[in-house]
Design a protein around this motif. Sequence first.
Motif, PDB file in Angstrom:
ATOM      1  N   LEU A  23       0.840  -1.197   0.000  1.00  0.00           N
ATOM      2  CA  LEU A  23       0.000   0.000   0.000  1.00  0.00           C
ATOM      3  C   LEU A  23       0.879   1.253   0.000  1.00  0.00           C
ATOM      4  N   ARG A  24       1.966   1.218   0.781  1.00  0.00           N
ATOM      5  CA  ARG A  24       2.884   2.364   0.778  1.00  0.00           C
ATOM      6  C   ARG A  24       3.547   2.494  -0.597  1.00  0.00           C
ATOM      7  N   ALA A  25       3.916   1.376  -1.209  1.00  0.00           N
ATOM      8  CA  ALA A  25       4.497   1.428  -2.556  1.00  0.00           C
ATOM      9  C   ALA A  25       3.511   2.029  -3.549  1.00  0.00           C
ATOM     10  N   GLU A  26       2.242   1.662  -3.421  1.00  0.00           N
ATOM     11  CA  GLU A  26       1.200   2.237  -4.276  1.00  0.00           C
ATOM     12  C   GLU A  26       1.131   3.752  -4.102  1.00  0.00           C
ATOM     13  N   ALA A  27       1.131   4.190  -2.845  1.00  0.00           N
ATOM     14  CA  ALA A  27       1.069   5.623  -2.569  1.00  0.00           C
ATOM     15  C   ALA A  27       2.288   6.344  -3.130  1.00  0.00           C
ATOM     16  N   LEU A  28       3.478   5.764  -2.935  1.00  0.00           N
ATOM     17  CA  LEU A  28       4.703   6.394  -3.430  1.00  0.00           C
ATOM     18  C   LEU A  28       4.710   6.465  -4.953  1.00  0.00           C
ATOM     19  N   ALA A  29       4.226   5.411  -5.612  1.00  0.00           N
ATOM     20  CA  ALA A  29       4.154   5.443  -7.071  1.00  0.00           C
ATOM     21  C   ALA A  29       3.188   6.522  -7.538  1.00  0.00           C
ATOM     22  N   LYS A  30       2.072   6.654  -6.828  1.00  0.00           N
ATOM     23  CA  LYS A  30       1.092   7.690  -7.179  1.00  0.00           C
ATOM     24  C   LYS A  30       1.685   9.087  -6.975  1.00  0.00           C
ATOM     25  N   GLU A  67       1.917  -2.008 -11.672  1.00  0.00           N
ATOM     26  CA  GLU A  67       2.626  -3.208 -11.247  1.00  0.00           C
ATOM     27  C   GLU A  67       2.442  -3.462  -9.753  1.00  0.00           C
ATOM     28  N   VAL A  68       2.356  -2.416  -8.963  1.00  0.00           N
ATOM     29  CA  VAL A  68       2.071  -2.601  -7.535  1.00  0.00           C
ATOM     30  C   VAL A  68       0.682  -3.210  -7.359  1.00  0.00           C
ATOM     31  N   PHE A  69      -0.294  -2.735  -8.134  1.00  0.00           N
ATOM     32  CA  PHE A  69      -1.629  -3.337  -8.099  1.00  0.00           C
ATOM     33  C   PHE A  69      -1.552  -4.820  -8.437  1.00  0.00           C
ATOM     34  N   ASN A  70      -0.793  -5.171  -9.484  1.00  0.00           N
ATOM     35  CA  ASN A  70      -0.661  -6.575  -9.873  1.00  0.00           C
ATOM     36  C   ASN A  70      -0.043  -7.397  -8.746  1.00  0.00           C
ATOM     37  N   GLU A  71       0.940  -6.819  -8.057  1.00  0.00           N
ATOM     38  CA  GLU A  71       1.582  -7.544  -6.963  1.00  0.00           C
ATOM     39  C   GLU A  71       0.635  -7.727  -5.791  1.00  0.00           C
ATOM     40  N   ARG A  72      -0.205  -6.734  -5.531  1.00  0.00           N
ATOM     41  CA  ARG A  72      -1.223  -6.901  -4.482  1.00  0.00           C
ATOM     42  C   ARG A  72      -2.170  -8.049  -4.842  1.00  0.00           C
ATOM     43  N   ASN A 101       4.750   9.807  -7.498  1.00  0.00           N
ATOM     44  CA  ASN A 101       5.930   9.882  -8.377  1.00  0.00           C
ATOM     45  C   ASN A 101       7.241   9.741  -7.605  1.00  0.00           C
ATOM     46  N   ARG A 102       7.212   9.053  -6.482  1.00  0.00           N
ATOM     47  CA  ARG A 102       8.427   8.788  -5.705  1.00  0.00           C
ATOM     48  C   ARG A 102       8.845   7.334  -5.963  1.00  0.00           C
ATOM     49  N   PHE A 103       9.190   7.098  -7.223  1.00  0.00           N
ATOM     50  CA  PHE A 103       9.374   5.730  -7.710  1.00  0.00           C
ATOM     51  C   PHE A 103      10.530   5.010  -7.033  1.00  0.00           C
ATOM     52  N   SER A 104      11.636   5.713  -6.796  1.00  0.00           N
ATOM     53  CA  SER A 104      12.803   5.050  -6.217  1.00  0.00           C
ATOM     54  C   SER A 104      12.545   4.581  -4.792  1.00  0.00           C
ATOM     55  N   GLU A 105      11.599   5.211  -4.095  1.00  0.00           N
ATOM     56  CA  GLU A 105      11.225   4.774  -2.752  1.00  0.00           C
ATOM     57  C   GLU A 105      10.225   3.625  -2.792  1.00  0.00           C
ATOM     58  N   ALA A 106       9.428   3.569  -3.852  1.00  0.00           N
ATOM     59  CA  ALA A 106       8.412   2.519  -3.973  1.00  0.00           C
ATOM     60  C   ALA A 106       9.036   1.167  -4.310  1.00  0.00           C
ATOM     61  N   SER A 138      11.411  -6.042  -9.766  1.00  0.00           N
ATOM     62  CA  SER A 138      10.479  -5.669 -10.825  1.00  0.00           C
ATOM     63  C   SER A 138      11.203  -4.898 -11.930  1.00  0.00           C
ATOM     64  N   THR A 139      10.838  -5.196 -13.166  1.00  0.00           N
ATOM     65  CA  THR A 139      11.400  -4.475 -14.307  1.00  0.00           C
ATOM     66  C   THR A 139      10.424  -3.443 -14.858  1.00  0.00           C
ATOM     67  N   ALA A 140       9.338  -3.188 -14.141  1.00  0.00           N
ATOM     68  CA  ALA A 140       8.346  -2.215 -14.606  1.00  0.00           C
ATOM     69  C   ALA A 140       8.962  -0.823 -14.702  1.00  0.00           C
ATOM     70  N   THR A 141       8.588  -0.091 -15.728  1.00  0.00           N
ATOM     71  CA  THR A 141       9.037   1.287 -15.857  1.00  0.00           C
ATOM     72  C   THR A 141       8.345   2.157 -14.809  1.00  0.00           C
ATOM     73  N   ASP A 142       8.875   3.350 -14.598  1.00  0.00           N
ATOM     74  CA  ASP A 142       8.224   4.270 -13.665  1.00  0.00           C
ATOM     75  C   ASP A 142       6.779   4.525 -14.081  1.00  0.00           C
ATOM     76  N   ALA A 143       6.551   4.654 -15.375  1.00  0.00           N
ATOM     77  CA  ALA A 143       5.198   4.940 -15.867  1.00  0.00           C
ATOM     78  C   ALA A 143       4.232   3.803 -15.551  1.00  0.00           C
ATOM     79  N   ASN A 144       4.762   2.578 -15.435  1.00  0.00           N
ATOM     80  CA  ASN A 144       3.913   1.403 -15.190  1.00  0.00           C
ATOM     81  C   ASN A 144       3.973   0.901 -13.749  1.00  0.00           C
ATOM     82  N   LEU A 145       4.705   1.596 -12.891  1.00  0.00           N
ATOM     83  CA  LEU A 145       4.942   1.064 -11.554  1.00  0.00           C
ATOM     84  C   LEU A 145       3.663   1.008 -10.716  1.00  0.00           C
ATOM     85  N   TYR A 146       2.809   2.006 -10.827  1.00  0.00           N
ATOM     86  CA  TYR A 146       1.545   2.008 -10.083  1.00  0.00           C
ATOM     87  C   TYR A 146       0.720   0.776 -10.436  1.00  0.00           C
TER      88      TYR A 146
END
Length: 479
Positions: A375-382, A415-420, A384-389, A405-413
Amino acid sequence: MKKLGVTIFFISAMVGLSSCKKVIDQAPSNTIYREGFWKTEQDANSALAGTYARLRDVLNQSNRHYYYGDIPADVFASFAGDLSFLPQVAKGDYTAAYQDELRDWRPFYKISALANLVIEKVPQIPATAFKTGGEADRNRVVGEALYIRALTYFYLTRIWGDCVYVTTVENDTQSEPNKPKTKKEIVLAGCIKDLIEASSKLQYGYTNPSERAVRANKGSAQALLAHIYAWTGDYASSEKAADEVIKNGGYTLLPISQMPALFKGKSAESIFEIEFESANGEGNAGGIAQVLLVDPYIRNKTNAWFIDQAEMQKIYGDTTATTKDKRVAAWFERSGVNMFSKKYSSVFYKDPANFANVRFDDNIVINRLSDIMLLRAEALAKLNRFSEARPLLDAVRARAGLGASTATDANLYDEVFNERCRELFLEGHKYWDMLRTKHFPSHLTAEKYSQGAQYWPIQKDIFIDNNVLTQNEYWISRY
């Protein structure tokens, strides 16, 4: 509103929570409204025990926790037994016959009514009546009740949207007066206020190990805060609450080999859960395992709620026994051509010689560490704090045997959903995650979502005793 309020008749004794010696063993008393009650520490603990008991009973009733959080989320391919209405629920149609209790929100109000009593009455008990911890123990009881009330209204707003919001003890103990619905935004703001106050009254950790995760503590309150903030779109506040839990809660990710211990309960990963303890010889006569498992887990049982294998493929990719994702082998098996979940497989028989009177010993895990990390990774991706997520996402993946994960920053949000979806499969999260992140299930279009189709209709007979209540708009002409 029929029987919406507190009555002495629904104060139930605790069953299956015998290990929490200081509080949860103490059966609530039917004298709770009589003069002379609310004088002692035992009175406070007895009433709090009743609140936990009601929460357990409601979430376990007809597997409510999983009905609402998993069935409409493209999880199941088929349902065992004479349950012809379940495919309708899976398709987002909540109007079928035999679903009255799933449309009925009154059981949730019985939880909040008990919590309201504890919140109002316990502060009137002198701190000196709490023999061990004094004011700190009194605060703890109130804090736990505040947590339970917030959790209850979080369910109500996710399931029905706007709802009746009651935070005081009504003089009429038989039923609440007619009340209209309150906007969900106001209800959730009240939940946030409750949880901030609860956090100030609660501490991290447990002095009694038997209470771990089955009594709410500061970590439970902060985890629920993180979820409610995310649900309302306040990702900055969600990230801070989740970070507080991760840094200060003392929780730890268990190895994948210890996953059965996690769901059996009271693990170092669990933040809050609903307990079904077999130590008293009872366990849970129903529960999600009863409908998910087949032989050899339940002797001679051949039918189950079988998993949608196309959805499994979408979530996990390779679903063979050799997949790199260790969760697939740990949580799923095949029965012929079908796939079933063995995530909850703590089964015993009260009559083991005859394999009769089956019981289940897994808990309902409301929140655990990996949930809050993601959930924190989701928030950080939202934000735009990708390196922390990424480290949070990758830590959960590493536990499952996967690489970074090899997801790009644009796809990280996404990818976090997929991992959940992978990590929290069948834990009552997926549908809410879909709604929160707008990854809608197959039956829910953006247009239907805007019309309120994601909410359940309110059971019709509730309107008999509340003539100012209105049906949820989407269902007015459909139910």
